[in-house]
Design a protein around this motif. Structure first.
Motif, short mmCIF file in Angstrom:
data_model
loop_
_atom_site.label_atom_id
_atom_site.label_comp_id
_atom_site.label_asym_id
_atom_site.label_seq_id
_atom_site.Cartn_x
_atom_site.Cartn_y
_atom_site.Cartn_z
N LYS A 37 29.11 60.88 90.27
CA LYS A 37 28.80 60.49 91.64
C LYS A 37 29.79 61.11 92.62
CE LYS A 37 27.56 56.40 94.36
NZ LYS A 37 26.14 56.76 94.44
N VAL A 38 31.05 61.20 92.24
CA VAL A 38 32.06 61.82 93.10
C VAL A 38 31.72 63.29 93.33
CG1 VAL A 38 34.48 62.49 93.27
CG2 VAL A 38 33.88 60.22 92.45
N ARG A 40 28.76 64.70 93.05
CA ARG A 40 27.53 64.79 93.85
C ARG A 40 27.82 64.54 95.33
NH1 ARG A 40 25.50 61.38 89.70
NH2 ARG A 40 25.15 59.68 91.20
N ARG A 41 28.70 63.61 95.61
CA ARG A 41 29.03 63.32 97.01
C ARG A 41 29.79 64.48 97.64
NH1 ARG A 41 27.68 62.34 101.69
NH2 ARG A 41 29.13 61.21 103.03
N GLY A 44 27.41 67.07 98.34
CA GLY A 44 26.60 66.70 99.49
C GLY A 44 27.27 67.08 100.79
N ILE A 45 28.56 66.88 100.88
CA ILE A 45 29.30 67.28 102.09
C ILE A 45 29.23 68.79 102.27
CG2 ILE A 45 31.60 67.35 103.14
CD1 ILE A 45 32.17 64.68 101.70
N GLY A 109 23.62 67.58 95.52
CA GLY A 109 24.37 66.84 96.53
C GLY A 109 23.77 65.47 96.81
N GLU A 110 24.63 64.50 97.03
CA GLU A 110 24.19 63.15 97.37
C GLU A 110 24.66 62.84 98.79
OE1 GLU A 110 25.10 58.89 95.42
OE2 GLU A 110 24.18 60.36 94.06
N HIS A 111 23.74 62.26 99.60
CA HIS A 111 24.02 62.02 101.01
C HIS A 111 23.83 60.53 101.29
CE1 HIS A 111 23.67 66.44 101.52
NE2 HIS A 111 22.72 66.29 100.61
N LEU A 112 24.92 59.81 101.48
CA LEU A 112 24.85 58.35 101.62
C LEU A 112 24.40 57.92 102.99
CD1 LEU A 112 28.13 57.38 99.71
CD2 LEU A 112 25.81 57.63 98.83
N ASP A 113 24.60 58.75 104.01
CA ASP A 113 24.27 58.36 105.37
C ASP A 113 23.23 59.28 106.00
OD1 ASP A 113 25.87 60.56 105.38
OD2 ASP A 113 27.29 59.82 106.90
#
Length: 315
Positions: A37-38, A40-41, A44-45, A109-113
């Motif tokens: 997850k780290v 991927r985040r 994402g950035i 990439g993971e995009h939380l917002d």
């Protein structure tokens, strides 16, 4: 015309060819490593920065800016939609490992917002070729270029893979499936076919039928699919001409958009490809690849569509 002094690898038509292997692997590819997850985040950035850069890049080359398929130099694209997922990235990597011409996944990439539920993005290579187009023309196997036979080899080889999830209908990761033909475009996972059929029939409605008799006739046709048990095969899930690229030499150069891929009943690939135009050129392609099987299943699927289309057509 792009500026002649700019190196080819910086231009938006630069690609990374991925020729098909001489044979496609018929053994189930191993699941690829899933980044943490780290990671991927962090990716994402980085992908968000690439998106901002693409605004300038598209302006510089005077090409349209696509917020979903983002053009980049070095033969790269960034897919970032409300349907992109880890499941798609895994399916792509499995297919590529088997020898199918699929873009190489570079990072997820993971995009939380993110806005509009665009929570996941995939950075991948750009492959060459021109997308196929459907038509009302008849299919003449004997005059088609090599892509047709290569595409059949890809599909038939995938269908020989063994599911690690027994008879479950699910994604490559054993999770939910994405499909444009269901409410909210997501369903499952299901432990068996019966659960899938129950879900697909659940939104059935008399709306659009001239009489209750017509509705009951369509319902009886749709439920005939329950009379048989089917193998569970690995399936692309969105087997449409625009997802197939063919090179100038007539060979298959890319098999794209694996967001709906997973483990489905064996007929799904062919009925999904044909149900909106069963006499079209592409429906003939799908039927030929499927050796002319699943005509009864297609009739069931068309009836199912008439019963449930109101539940997902607005999405």
């Amino acid at each position: 015309m792009y500026r002649s002094w700019i190196p080819p690898f910086l231009q938006p038509d630069f690609t990374w060819p991925r020729p098909m292997h001489s044979t496609i692997c018929e053994a189930t590819p191993e699941l690829p490593h899933i980044p943490s997850k780290v990671t991927r985040r962090a990716c994402g950035i980085f992908h968000e920065l690439l998106y901002r850069f693409s605004n300038w890049y598209c302006l510089w080359f005077n090409i349209p800016l696509d917020a979903n398929v983002i053009q980049l130099p070095f033969g790269l694209i960034l897919k970032w939609t409300d349907r992109t997922s880890m499941e798609e990235a895994v399916a792509m990597q499995m297919a590529r490992a088997a020898g199918i011409p699929v873009p190489k996944v570079l990072s997820c990439g993971e995009h939380l917002d993110a806005d509009f539920n665009r929570m996941f993005s995939i950075l991948m290579t750009r492959l060459p070729g021109t997308a196929l187009e459907n038509s009302s023309d008849p299919l003449h196997i004997e005059v088609e270029e090599p892509w047709l036979f290569e595409l059949k080899e890809c599909i038939i080889s995938m269908r020989k893979w063994s599911s690690p999830y027994a008879r479950s209908v699910c994604s490559a990761l054993g999770t939910s499936l994405r499909s444009s033909r269901v409410p909210n475009h997501i369903m499952g996972p299901f432990t068996n076919e019966n659960q899938l059929h129950d879900y697909l029939l659940s939104p059935a409605s008399e709306h659009g039928f001239n009489s209750t008799e017509d509705y009951n006739q369509a319902l009886a046709q749709a439920t005939e699919i329950r009379e048989h048990s089917y193998r569970i095969n690995f399936t692309h899930g969105d087997f449409k001409p625009h997802n197939i690229l063919v090179g100038d030499d007539g060979h298959l150069s890319a098999f794209l958009d694996w967001e709906s891929a997973g483990w489905y009943p064996e007929y799904w690939e062919f009925t999904t490809a044909s149900r909106f135009g069963k006499d079209s050129w592409w429906a003939q392609v799908a039927s030929w690849i499927g050796d002319g099987n699943y005509k009864k299943e297609l009739a069931c699927d068309i009836a199912l569509n008439s019963l449930t289309v109101d539940s997902y057509i607005a999405f």
